[in-house]
Design a protein around this motif. Structure first.
Motif, PDB file in Angstrom:
ATOM      1  N   LEU A  20      -5.051  11.176  -6.192  1.00  0.00           N
ATOM      2  CA  LEU A  20      -4.925  10.349  -5.002  1.00  0.00           C
ATOM      3  C   LEU A  20      -4.741   8.921  -5.465  1.00  0.00           C
ATOM      4  CD1 LEU A  20      -7.888  11.770  -2.918  1.00  0.00           C
ATOM      5  CD2 LEU A  20      -5.470  12.299  -2.650  1.00  0.00           C
ATOM      6  N   GLY A  21      -3.876   8.182  -4.761  1.00  0.00           N
ATOM      7  CA  GLY A  21      -3.600   6.824  -5.194  1.00  0.00           C
ATOM      8  C   GLY A  21      -3.488   5.836  -4.052  1.00  0.00           C
ATOM      9  N   LEU A  37      -6.561   5.229   0.342  1.00  0.00           N
ATOM     10  CA  LEU A  37      -5.774   6.201  -0.412  1.00  0.00           C
ATOM     11  C   LEU A  37      -4.654   6.699   0.484  1.00  0.00           C
ATOM     12  CD1 LEU A  37      -8.705   8.137  -2.070  1.00  0.00           C
ATOM     13  CD2 LEU A  37      -7.341   6.280  -3.033  1.00  0.00           C
ATOM     14  N   ASP A  38      -3.418   6.326   0.136  1.00  0.00           N
ATOM     15  CA  ASP A  38      -2.298   6.664   0.991  1.00  0.00           C
ATOM     16  C   ASP A  38      -1.169   7.355   0.221  1.00  0.00           C
ATOM     17  OD1 ASP A  38      -1.377   4.526  -0.464  1.00  0.00           O
ATOM     18  OD2 ASP A  38      -1.236   3.168   1.232  1.00  0.00           O
ATOM     19  N   ARG A  54       4.269   9.981   3.451  1.00  0.00           N
ATOM     20  CA  ARG A  54       3.797  11.368   3.443  1.00  0.00           C
ATOM     21  C   ARG A  54       2.945  11.698   4.657  1.00  0.00           C
ATOM     22  NH1 ARG A  54       2.561  12.608  -2.884  1.00  0.00           N
ATOM     23  NH2 ARG A  54       4.631  12.125  -3.602  1.00  0.00           N
ATOM     24  N   GLY A  55       2.726  10.732   5.520  1.00  0.00           N
ATOM     25  CA  GLY A  55       2.061  11.016   6.779  1.00  0.00           C
ATOM     26  C   GLY A  55       0.551  11.149   6.730  1.00  0.00           C
ATOM     27  N   PHE A  56      -0.096  10.643   5.717  1.00  0.00           N
ATOM     28  CA  PHE A  56      -1.552  10.676   5.719  1.00  0.00           C
ATOM     29  C   PHE A  56      -2.098   9.360   5.205  1.00  0.00           C
ATOM     30  CE2 PHE A  56      -2.234  10.969   1.211  1.00  0.00           C
ATOM     31  CZ  PHE A  56      -1.129  11.643   0.733  1.00  0.00           C
ATOM     32  N   HIS A  57      -3.334   9.107   5.522  1.00  0.00           N
ATOM     33  CA  HIS A  57      -3.979   7.860   5.111  1.00  0.00           C
ATOM     34  C   HIS A  57      -5.477   8.109   5.112  1.00  0.00           C
ATOM     35  CE1 HIS A  57      -4.360   3.506   4.730  1.00  0.00           C
ATOM     36  NE2 HIS A  57      -5.403   3.634   5.518  1.00  0.00           N
ATOM     37  N   TRP A  58      -6.098   8.042   3.950  1.00  0.00           N
ATOM     38  CA  TRP A  58      -7.537   8.226   3.823  1.00  0.00           C
ATOM     39  C   TRP A  58      -8.164   6.908   3.429  1.00  0.00           C
ATOM     40  CZ3 TRP A  58      -6.122  12.708   0.210  1.00  0.00           C
ATOM     41  CH2 TRP A  58      -5.810  13.829   0.955  1.00  0.00           C
ATOM     42  N   ARG A  59      -9.343   6.640   3.970  1.00  0.00           N
ATOM     43  CA  ARG A  59     -10.054   5.411   3.647  1.00  0.00           C
ATOM     44  C   ARG A  59     -11.511   5.757   3.431  1.00  0.00           C
ATOM     45  NH1 ARG A  59      -9.835  -0.139   7.108  1.00  0.00           N
ATOM     46  NH2 ARG A  59     -11.217  -1.317   5.758  1.00  0.00           N
TER      47      ARG A  59
END
Length: 81
Positions: free
Chosen positions: A39-40, A25-26, A46-51
């Motif tokens: 979240l997509g 999800l970035d 945007r400076g974030f990255h969730w996995r």
């Protein structure tokens, strides 16, 4: 969604056999009118990255009443390890 349609979708969904997978999800945003934060999976600066690991999937119905959309989980199924 009619109860018959919901049941048919649940029956079809229960036949899915899929290994678990990683979802990155970035991207994120907000729909102010319905008050939804999302979240997509589209890259954005945007400076974030969730996995996170996806180990199940769910079937949802959206219901519109009194000027608002509500999401209701109908059923969930595990993915293979």
């Amino acid at each position: 969604m009619t109860p018959e349609t919901a049941q048919r979708l649940q029956t079809l969904s229960s036949r899915i056999v899929q290994p678990a997978f990683d979802l990155n999800l970035d991207d994120a945003g907000h729909w102010p009118r319905p008050g939804v934060v999302w979240l997509g999976c589209q890259r954005a600066p945007r400076g974030f990255h969730w996995r996170f690991r996806v180990t199940q999937f769910s079937l949802f119905a959206s219901d519109f009443a009194q000027g608002r959309t509500r999401y209701r989980a109908l059923a969930s199924w595990p993915l293979q390890p």
